[in-house]
Design an enzyme around this catalytic site. Structure first.
Site, PDB file in Angstrom:
ATOM      1  N   ARG A   1       0.459  -1.391   0.355  1.00  0.00           N
ATOM      2  CA  ARG A   1      -0.156   0.307  -0.438  1.00  0.00           C
ATOM      3  C   ARG A   1       1.172   1.141   0.198  1.00  0.00           C
ATOM      4  O   ARG A   1       2.082   1.616   0.176  1.00  0.00           O
ATOM      5  CB  ARG A   1      -0.824   0.074   0.900  1.00  0.00           C
TER       6      ARG A   1
ATOM      7  N   GLU B   1      -4.174   7.323  -4.463  1.00  0.00           N
ATOM      8  CA  GLU B   1      -4.318   6.742  -5.600  1.00  0.00           C
ATOM      9  C   GLU B   1      -5.488   7.442  -6.075  1.00  0.00           C
ATOM     10  O   GLU B   1      -5.885   7.520  -4.783  1.00  0.00           O
ATOM     11  CB  GLU B   1      -4.366   5.318  -5.692  1.00  0.00           C
TER      12      GLU B   1
ATOM     13  N   HIS C   1      -1.210  -0.062  -9.776  1.00  0.00           N
ATOM     14  CA  HIS C   1      -2.122  -0.863  -9.218  1.00  0.00           C
ATOM     15  C   HIS C   1      -2.486  -2.013  -9.465  1.00  0.00           C
ATOM     16  O   HIS C   1      -3.719  -2.471  -9.830  1.00  0.00           O
ATOM     17  CB  HIS C   1      -3.332  -0.348  -8.565  1.00  0.00           C
TER      18      HIS C   1
HETATM   19  C1  DGY Z   1      -6.332  -6.319  -2.771  1.00  0.00           C
HETATM   20  O1  DGY Z   1      -6.539  -6.766  -2.197  1.00  0.00           O
HETATM   21  O2  DGY Z   1      -6.054  -5.443  -1.139  1.00  0.00           O
HETATM   22  C2  DGY Z   1      -5.103  -5.587  -3.915  1.00  0.00           C
HETATM   23  O3  DGY Z   1      -4.573  -4.653  -3.922  1.00  0.00           O
HETATM   24  C3  DGY Z   1      -6.782  -5.148  -4.570  1.00  0.00           C
HETATM   25  O4  DGY Z   1      -7.761  -4.142  -3.716  1.00  0.00           O
END
Ligand code: DGY
Length: 322
Positions: free
Chosen positions: A241, A270, A288
Site C-alpha cells: 500500500r 491513488e 495498482h
Molecule cells: C488487494 O486485494 O488488497 C488489492 O490491492 C486490490 O485491492
C-alpha cells in the site's frame, strides 16, 4: 424469503457478475467510476450488503451512525485499510475480504517489478518507443543481476512468503524478512531467515520488497531515515500500500540517487501519482496491477460471493475481518 439486495460498487468479471445475479438482487454501478461518499452512504442504507473495492473510501463519516440496512461489507480484495472497521462494527456491519486467491498474481508481479527496475526495462522501452535506439552497444543501459542478490522482505504473510519462494527457488536469491509476528515455521518452509528488525534488514538488502498491510503502525514505515539506511545500489519495491512509504522522502532519495531505484504498484493518494515521481527514470511505475489477472480477479469475485452466500445462509463468515 426475498433475496438480499447487494450493491456492487464496480464492474466485475462477467462470470462473477453472472454468479452474483443468480443468487442475489444485484445493483450494479454501470458507470464503473468510484462511488462518492454520499453514494456509498446511501448504498449502506438501501442494500443488505455492499460488495466494495479498494476504491471505496468507507470512513467513519461515510458509514455514519446506525441504523443502517447493510449487514455485510464483502470486500473484493485482501487489503482493507479503506474501511474503518471500528465504525463498521459500531454500525453492526460485518466485513470480509478475499485472501489467498490473489497471492500468486501479486507475487508474480512483484518479481516482474524486481526484474524491471534492476534491468532498466522501463528506460529501455521508453528509449525505443521515442525512436532513440541507434543500436546495440556493450555499455548501454547496464542494470544489475537479480540472480543471487539479497532480497529483504517486509511483511511475511501469504504474499511475502510467495515472493520468498519465487526469489529463492527461481533466482537463487538470499532472502531475509521482517515481520512483527513470529513466523519461524513459514521461514523454514521457504528457506528465508528472519531479520532482527527493519533497521537491520535495510542495510543488508539489494532489494527491499514491501508486503505488510497499511495500518497506523506501518504508516510511513519507510521514511527518510529508513531510506537512508538502504544501500546506494539498492532498490525499493512496493506492491503493498502507498501509505507504507513516505512518498516525498522517496522522491528525494531517487532524485539524489541515495538509492538506485524504486518499482511501485501503489501510491499514497491513488490514483494521483506525483509528477516528480513520474519524471524519474529510475522509477518503474504501475497502476495498482498486483492482482490484475483474469484468473485472480475472477477468483476474488467468487470468493466475495462465497462470503455473501455464507453470511446470508446464516453460517460462518469464512473471511471475516470484523
Ligand atoms: C488487494 O486485494 O488488497 C488489492 O490491492 C486490490 O485491492
Amino acid at each position: 424469503m426475498s433475496r438480499p439486495v447487494v450493491r456492487v460498487t464496480r464492474r466485475l468479471p462477467g462470470e462473477v457478475e453472472a454468479a452474483l445475479a443468480a443468487e442475489f438482487r444485484v445493483e450494479l454501478n454501470a458507470s464503473d467510476t468510484p462511488l462518492t461518499g454520499p453514494e456509498l452512504h446511501r448504498a449502506l442504507r438501501e442494500s443488505d450488503a455492499v460488495l466494495c473495492t479498494v476504491t471505496d473510501r468507507l470512513a467513519a463519516d461515510v458509514i455514519g451512525a446506525p441504523p443502517v440496512r447493510c449487514r455485510l461489507l464483502a470486500n473484493f480484495g485482501v487489503g482493507y485499510n479503506h474501511i474503518d472497521l471500528a465504525a463498521a462494527r459500531a454500525a453492526g456491519i460485518a466485513v470480509s475480504t478475499t485472501p489467498g486467491v490473489l497471492t500468486d498474481a501479486t507475487a508474480d508481479l512483484t518479481m516482474g517489478l524486481i526484474l524491471a527496475v534492476a534491468r532498466r526495462m522501463g528506460e529501455g522501452e521508453r528509449l525505443l518507443r521515442r525512436g532513440g535506439w541507434s543500436g546495440w552497444t556493450p555499455t548501454q543501459l547496464l542494470g544489475r543481476d537479480v540472480s543471487g542478490a539479497r532480497l529483504g522482505i517486509i511483511g511475511f504473510g501469504r504474499i511475502g512468503q510467495a515472493v520468498a519462494r519465487r526469489a529463492g527457488a527461481g533466482f537463487g536469491m538470499e532472502v531475509r524478512f521482517w515481520t512483527p509476528r513470529a513466523d519461524a515455521h513459514a521461514a523454514l518452509a521457504v528457506g528465508a531467515e528472519a531479520a532482527e528488525s527493519v533497521d537491520a534488514l535495510l542495510p543488508w538488502a539489494d532489494f527491499v520488497s514491501l508486503h505488510c498491510p497499511a495500518t497506523p503502525e506501518t504508516h510511513h514505515l519507510i521514511d527518510a531515515r529508513r531510506l537512508g539506511l538502504m544501500r546506494r545500489e539498492a532498490f525499493l519495491i512496493n506492491t503493498a500500500r502507498g501509505d507504507v512509504v513516505d512518498e516525498v522522502a522517496l522522491v528525494k532519495a531517487l532524485q539524489e540517487r541515495t538509492i538506485a531505484g524504486a518499482a511501485l504498484d501503489v501510491y499514497q493518494g491513488e490514483p494521483r501519482v506525483p509528477a516528480e515521481l513520474r519524471g524519474l527514470e529510475n522509477a518503474v511505475l504501475l497502476p495498482h496491477l498486483g492482482s490484475a489477472t483474469r484468473e485472480a480477479r475472477t477468483a476474488m469475485g467468487l470468493r466475495a460471493l462465497e462470503n455473501l452466500w455464507a453470511f446470508f445462509a446464516g453460517g460462518d463468515l469464512p473471511d471475516r475481518v470484523a
